[in-house]
Design a protein around this motif. Sequence first.
Motif, PDB file in Angstrom:
ATOM      1  N   PHE A   2       0.840  -1.079  -0.040  1.00 31.13           N
ATOM      2  CA  PHE A   2       0.035   0.057   0.240  1.00 31.13           C
ATOM      3  C   PHE A   2       0.891   1.203  -0.141  1.00 31.13           C
ATOM      4  CE2 PHE A   2      -2.897  -3.349   1.453  1.00 31.13           C
ATOM      5  CZ  PHE A   2      -3.963  -2.870   1.031  1.00 31.13           C
ATOM      6  N   CYS A   3       0.708   2.102  -0.894  1.00 30.02           N
ATOM      7  CA  CYS A   3       1.215   3.353  -1.111  1.00 30.02           C
ATOM      8  C   CYS A   3       0.498   4.559  -0.881  1.00 30.02           C
ATOM      9  CB  CYS A   3       1.971   3.734  -2.359  1.00 30.02           C
ATOM     10  SG  CYS A   3       3.045   2.470  -2.942  1.00 30.02           S
ATOM     11  N   LEU A   4       0.762   5.060   0.313  1.00 27.59           N
ATOM     12  CA  LEU A   4      -0.327   6.368   0.630  1.00 27.59           C
ATOM     13  C   LEU A   4       0.582   7.527   0.737  1.00 27.59           C
ATOM     14  CD1 LEU A   4      -0.874   3.582   2.476  1.00 27.59           C
ATOM     15  CD2 LEU A   4      -2.107   5.120   3.964  1.00 27.59           C
ATOM     16  N   MET A   5       0.003   8.645  -0.024  1.00 30.34           N
ATOM     17  CA  MET A   5       0.663   9.723  -0.277  1.00 30.34           C
ATOM     18  C   MET A   5      -0.469  11.055   0.075  1.00 30.34           C
ATOM     19  SD  MET A   5       3.008  11.325  -3.306  1.00 30.34           S
ATOM     20  CE  MET A   5       1.726  11.218  -4.495  1.00 30.34           C
ATOM     21  N   ASP A   6       0.255  11.964   0.750  1.00 39.90           N
ATOM     22  CA  ASP A   6      -0.311  13.163   0.938  1.00 39.90           C
ATOM     23  C   ASP A   6      -0.427  13.977  -0.292  1.00 39.90           C
ATOM     24  OD1 ASP A   6      -0.843  15.675   1.985  1.00 39.90           O
ATOM     25  OD2 ASP A   6       0.604  16.105   3.496  1.00 39.90           O
ATOM     26  N   ALA A   7      -1.451  14.384  -0.695  1.00 42.64           N
ATOM     27  CA  ALA A   7      -1.499  15.303  -2.006  1.00 42.64           C
ATOM     28  C   ALA A   7      -2.041  16.440  -1.579  1.00 42.64           C
ATOM     29  CB  ALA A   7      -2.432  14.523  -2.934  1.00 42.64           C
TER      30      ALA A   7
END
Length: 181
Positions: A2-7
């Motif tokens: 899982f790749c979680l990124m703040d956008a």
Amino acid sequence: MFCLMDASASMTEPLKDLAKRFFMLLHVFLARYYREVHIVFIRHTSTAAEVDEETFFRGTETGGTVISTALEEMLKVVRDRYSPADWNIYAAQASDGDNFHDDMPRCLELLNEEILPVCQYFAYIETTHGERFNDTVETPVWHGYSEVARRSKNFRHAARSLAGRHFSGVHELFSADSAAA
């Protein structure tokens, strides 16, 4: 994986590029140990959604930061498609460390009580410009996650600045101790 990124608005394109390199390194690390690695991309501002790779790295929506929405979306996908009884769950999160103040208790609750118990490994990288105020002051996310890192063998975190433009020190996230987690 899982790749979680703040956008959110504070995550500039250079910070997102730094995050992308982090996610690539984690993928290479996992590919050394597993034949098949599925990647789930989750972007978040004040809301989160699973997206395709192009949207994950190139999407243009911005807004505030509520990290718990990404953690909740990850749990939803785990429950729907990746049972921990059948899959090894790995997660990588990238953020500049900003988060809605009232959201940190929920983030810590989700990590400690729901995500880390089913996750082989969770890596967090905090990306910074090297010039912003919070680069010299502990961010809310770093503060909260530091306690998680002290108590959890399967959680690691590191901070990386654009000023250095490289990942020296990130090897600590992928050390032999981490691989054993």
